[in-house]
Design a protein around this motif. Structure first.
Motif, PDB file in Angstrom:
ATOM      1  N   UNK A 143       0.836  -1.206   0.000  1.00 36.02           N
ATOM      2  CA  UNK A 143       0.000   0.000   0.000  1.00 36.02           C
ATOM      3  C   UNK A 143       0.864   1.245   0.000  1.00 36.02           C
ATOM      4  N   UNK A 144       1.841   1.291   0.894  1.00 38.07           N
ATOM      5  CA  UNK A 144       2.721   2.460   0.992  1.00 38.07           C
ATOM      6  C   UNK A 144       3.557   2.621  -0.270  1.00 38.07           C
ATOM      7  N   UNK A 145       4.116   1.539  -0.765  1.00 42.78           N
ATOM      8  CA  UNK A 145       4.968   1.619  -1.954  1.00 42.78           C
ATOM      9  C   UNK A 145       4.188   2.211  -3.137  1.00 42.78           C
ATOM     10  N   UNK A 146       2.955   1.734  -3.298  1.00 48.06           N
ATOM     11  CA  UNK A 146       2.156   2.175  -4.446  1.00 48.06           C
ATOM     12  C   UNK A 146       1.741   3.635  -4.328  1.00 48.06           C
ATOM     13  N   UNK A 147       1.179   3.999  -3.184  1.00 44.86           N
ATOM     14  CA  UNK A 147       0.651   5.359  -3.056  1.00 44.86           C
ATOM     15  C   UNK A 147       1.737   6.404  -2.860  1.00 44.86           C
ATOM     16  N   UNK A 148       2.836   6.047  -2.206  1.00 48.99           N
ATOM     17  CA  UNK A 148       3.948   6.996  -2.096  1.00 48.99           C
ATOM     18  C   UNK A 148       4.520   7.325  -3.468  1.00 48.99           C
ATOM     19  N   UNK A 149       4.532   6.331  -4.324  1.00 53.16           N
ATOM     20  CA  UNK A 149       5.089   6.526  -5.660  1.00 53.16           C
ATOM     21  C   UNK A 149       4.106   7.243  -6.592  1.00 53.16           C
ATOM     22  N   UNK A 150       2.867   6.765  -6.649  1.00 55.47           N
ATOM     23  CA  UNK A 150       1.934   7.234  -7.663  1.00 55.47           C
ATOM     24  C   UNK A 150       1.037   8.386  -7.200  1.00 55.47           C
ATOM     25  N   UNK A 151       0.867   8.525  -5.888  1.00 54.38           N
ATOM     26  CA  UNK A 151       0.035   9.618  -5.389  1.00 54.38           C
ATOM     27  C   UNK A 151       0.858  10.743  -4.783  1.00 54.38           C
ATOM     28  N   UNK A 152       1.849  10.392  -3.984  1.00 55.51           N
ATOM     29  CA  UNK A 152       2.686  11.420  -3.365  1.00 55.51           C
ATOM     30  C   UNK A 152       3.933  11.711  -4.174  1.00 55.51           C
ATOM     31  N   UNK A 153       4.144  10.941  -5.227  1.00 54.59           N
ATOM     32  CA  UNK A 153       5.200  11.185  -6.219  1.00 54.59           C
ATOM     33  C   UNK A 153       6.616  11.157  -5.645  1.00 54.59           C
ATOM     34  N   UNK A 154       6.855  10.286  -4.676  1.00 47.14           N
ATOM     35  CA  UNK A 154       8.213  10.145  -4.147  1.00 47.14           C
ATOM     36  C   UNK A 154       9.058   9.289  -5.083  1.00 47.14           C
ATOM     37  N   UNK A 155      10.347   9.583  -5.090  1.00 51.23           N
ATOM     38  CA  UNK A 155      11.286   8.803  -5.897  1.00 51.23           C
ATOM     39  C   UNK A 155      11.266   7.353  -5.416  1.00 51.23           C
ATOM     40  N   UNK A 156      11.232   6.432  -6.367  1.00 49.52           N
ATOM     41  CA  UNK A 156      11.127   5.018  -6.011  1.00 49.52           C
ATOM     42  C   UNK A 156      12.299   4.543  -5.172  1.00 49.52           C
ATOM     43  N   UNK A 157      13.482   5.150  -5.364  1.00 46.74           N
ATOM     44  CA  UNK A 157      14.656   4.698  -4.613  1.00 46.74           C
ATOM     45  C   UNK A 157      14.578   5.091  -3.150  1.00 46.74           C
ATOM     46  N   UNK A 158      13.972   6.246  -2.869  1.00 43.19           N
ATOM     47  CA  UNK A 158      13.767   6.660  -1.481  1.00 43.19           C
ATOM     48  C   UNK A 158      12.779   5.710  -0.814  1.00 43.19           C
ATOM     49  N   UNK A 159      11.756   5.315  -1.550  1.00 45.74           N
ATOM     50  CA  UNK A 159      10.765   4.374  -1.020  1.00 45.74           C
ATOM     51  C   UNK A 159      11.418   3.028  -0.726  1.00 45.74           C
ATOM     52  N   UNK A 160      12.266   2.573  -1.662  1.00 43.65           N
ATOM     53  CA  UNK A 160      12.951   1.294  -1.464  1.00 43.65           C
ATOM     54  C   UNK A 160      13.821   1.320  -0.216  1.00 43.65           C
ATOM     55  N   UNK A 161      14.473   2.443   0.041  1.00 44.27           N
ATOM     56  CA  UNK A 161      15.289   2.569   1.248  1.00 44.27           C
ATOM     57  C   UNK A 161      14.421   2.488   2.495  1.00 44.27           C
ATOM     58  N   UNK A 162      13.225   3.102   2.441  1.00 42.42           N
ATOM     59  CA  UNK A 162      12.309   3.054   3.576  1.00 42.42           C
ATOM     60  C   UNK A 162      11.770   1.647   3.808  1.00 42.42           C
ATOM     61  N   UNK A 163      11.700   0.866   2.735  1.00 41.22           N
ATOM     62  CA  UNK A 163      11.253  -0.527   2.854  1.00 41.22           C
ATOM     63  C   UNK A 163      12.362  -1.454   3.346  1.00 41.22           C
ATOM     64  N   UNK A 164      13.562  -0.924   3.470  1.00 39.96           N
ATOM     65  CA  UNK A 164      14.679  -1.746   3.941  1.00 39.96           C
ATOM     66  C   UNK A 164      15.391  -2.476   2.844  1.00 39.96           C
ATOM     67  N   UNK A 165      15.201  -2.046   1.581  1.00 39.01           N
ATOM     68  CA  UNK A 165      15.866  -2.681   0.448  1.00 39.01           C
ATOM     69  C   UNK A 165      17.190  -1.990   0.138  1.00 39.01           C
ATOM     70  N   UNK A 166      18.152  -2.764  -0.261  1.00 35.28           N
ATOM     71  CA  UNK A 166      19.478  -2.233  -0.569  1.00 35.28           C
ATOM     72  C   UNK A 166      19.395  -1.336  -1.803  1.00 35.28           C
TER      73      UNK A 166
END
Length: 438
Positions: A361-384
């Motif tokens: 849910x967060x990955x999708x809406x942060x990217x497509x609704x709040x327009x955050x850079x996908x790499x920042x989201x990946x870092x928040x998800x704990x991905x390298x």
């Protein structure tokens, strides 16, 4: 023993032998040296094979069984087998004793017996929920291989079993589930257990596992549209007072922090800094590709809303080691792994949204609704994530930008709960170039 000159030529001869009034008589068998039939006063008839030990050169005798259970033809066949062993320098008595031991060993080492012996040893090592899931797979494997001596199972037989399991556990679209793969892992554990105890010498499951059709994990159910997510969060609020406060708080934090349910449940107060509004987290590993992508440790910034929830939780469990301590837990002293999912199911979200689904849910809406850079989201998800030179960013990298993102996400959820799906707080965005996610 009384010796009587009777030579057995046929079953008719045996039937005509009269028992002695006392003692025993020993009858030769025509054309079969060393084979005798001993008859006692009660009329019992016992086959004997008398031979000289091939090494010790001492005299021995070996019982071949009673007549008529062992017929004349059977007795002569056994005598021939033992004669061939003597010609090879093998003691027939020792050979037969080893055969009996092997038979007993085979009966004691069927796949089923070894499998359940291995399962019993897991009871003190794995939690009850894990054992419950595995129990069905042990039963399934035993339904195929149960009576087979485990040391006799060949790779081809193992492959046929696993392929049949795979063929009977397909998804709706006809693609394989992971059932056969998981059964192969369990079978491999059982074979290794058998090897250690001397019942087998190899692991056919390990050999054939790569030959199974590949499978992929399906996506966990999650809600990713703003209006439906807003309704979900309104429904979550209705849980207050109907479930334990720890469960209620855990679900709200899962929505705000989108970390794994297992990571949240295992969170210690020593890893939480409410003054700095952050958590020091060592994420669990996931499945498949995500297992390789998870960082070893990370900083999780906390929004104002998350801090408020943690303060409320601190009033409940602040005197314990774990944030989500449970007095009723039988293991680890933390709330049950199914608590959050059970609560969501009680709201009617089974198959629609689960505890792990908050990450999607967060990955999708942060990217497509709040327009955050996908790499920042990946870092928040704990991905390298890596910089343009291929160097992995450390856990403090872009912490300010991530703090802004986490606050904006929390505010966005509050807006969704009130139905304001378009009211997005605009904040400066970090700029990144060519960051590669692995």
């Amino acid at each position: 023993m009384t010796t009587k000159s009777i030579t057995i030529k046929s079953d008719r001869t045996i039937k005509s032998i009269m028992p002695p009034t006392k003692g025993e008589i020993l009858c030769k068998v025509s054309g079969h040296p060393k084979l005798f039939l001993r008859v006692n006063a009660s009329g019992a008839k016992l086959w004997l094979y008398r031979y000289t030990h091939p090494v010790m050169k001492s005299k021995h005798k070996l019982s071949l069984g009673s007549y008529p259970a062992v017929t004349l033809a059977h007795a002569t066949a056994m005598r021939l087998e033992y004669e061939q062993l003597l010609q090879q320098g093998i003691d027939p008595k020792a050979h037969r004793e080893q055969q009996i031991k092997d038979e007993h060993k085979s009966l004691a080492s069927t796949f089923e017996k070894v499998a359940w012996h291995h399962f019993e040893q897991l009871k003190n090592k794995q939690k009850a929920t894990t054992l419950k899931r595995k129990h069905g797979r042990y039963e399934l494997l035993c339904s195929y291989l149960g009576d087979t001596p485990i040391g006799d199972i060949e790779p081809l037989q193992m492959l046929e079993v696993l392929r049949d399991i795979q063929a009977n556990s397909l998804k709706d679209d006809g693609t394989p589930t992971d059932k056969a793969d998981r059964c192969a892992v369990i079978a491999s554990d059982i074979f290794n257990h058998a090897i250690v105890h001397g019942y087998a010498t190899n692991d056919p499951a390990r050999i054939v596992k790569p030959m199974l059709d590949s499978y992929r994990y399906g996506n966990r159910p999650s809600i990713t549209t703003p209006s439906e997510f807003g309704q979900l969060m309104r429904d979550v609020e209705t849980l207050k007072g109907t479930v334990h406060d720890s469960v209620f708080h855990s679900i709200k934090l899962l929505s705000l922090l989108f970390i794994r349910n297992g990571d949240l449940r295992r969170l210690r107060w020593s890893d939480v800094n409410l003054d700095m509004a952050q958590i020091d987290l060592q994420p669990m590993k996931g499945h498949g590709a995500s297992k390789l992508r998870m960082v070893k440790d990370m900083i999780v910034p906390l929004s104002r809303q998350a801090v408020e929830i943690l303060k409320a939780q601190q009033a409940i469990t602040g005197h314990t080691d774990y944030v989500f301590h449970s007095d009723t837990a039988t293991k680890n002293n933390i709330i049950n792994e199914n608590a959050a999912n059970d609560a969501l199911k009680s709201l009617g979200y089974q198959g629609t949204h689960c505890a792990h689904g908050f990450r999607a849910s967060a990955r999708t809406m942060l990217r497509h609704k709040l327009k955050y850079d996908k790499d920042v989201i990946e870092m928040a998800l704990g991905h390298i994530t890596r910089d343009p030179n291929g160097t992995a960013y450390d856990r403090w990298e872009f912490v300010e930008e991530r703090s802004q993102m986490m606050q904006e996400w929390s505010d966005y959820i509050d807006n969704l709960k009130t139905g304001k799906t378009d009211n997005v707080i605009k904040m400066p965005r970090m700029r990144q170039n060519d960051i590669k996610t692995v």
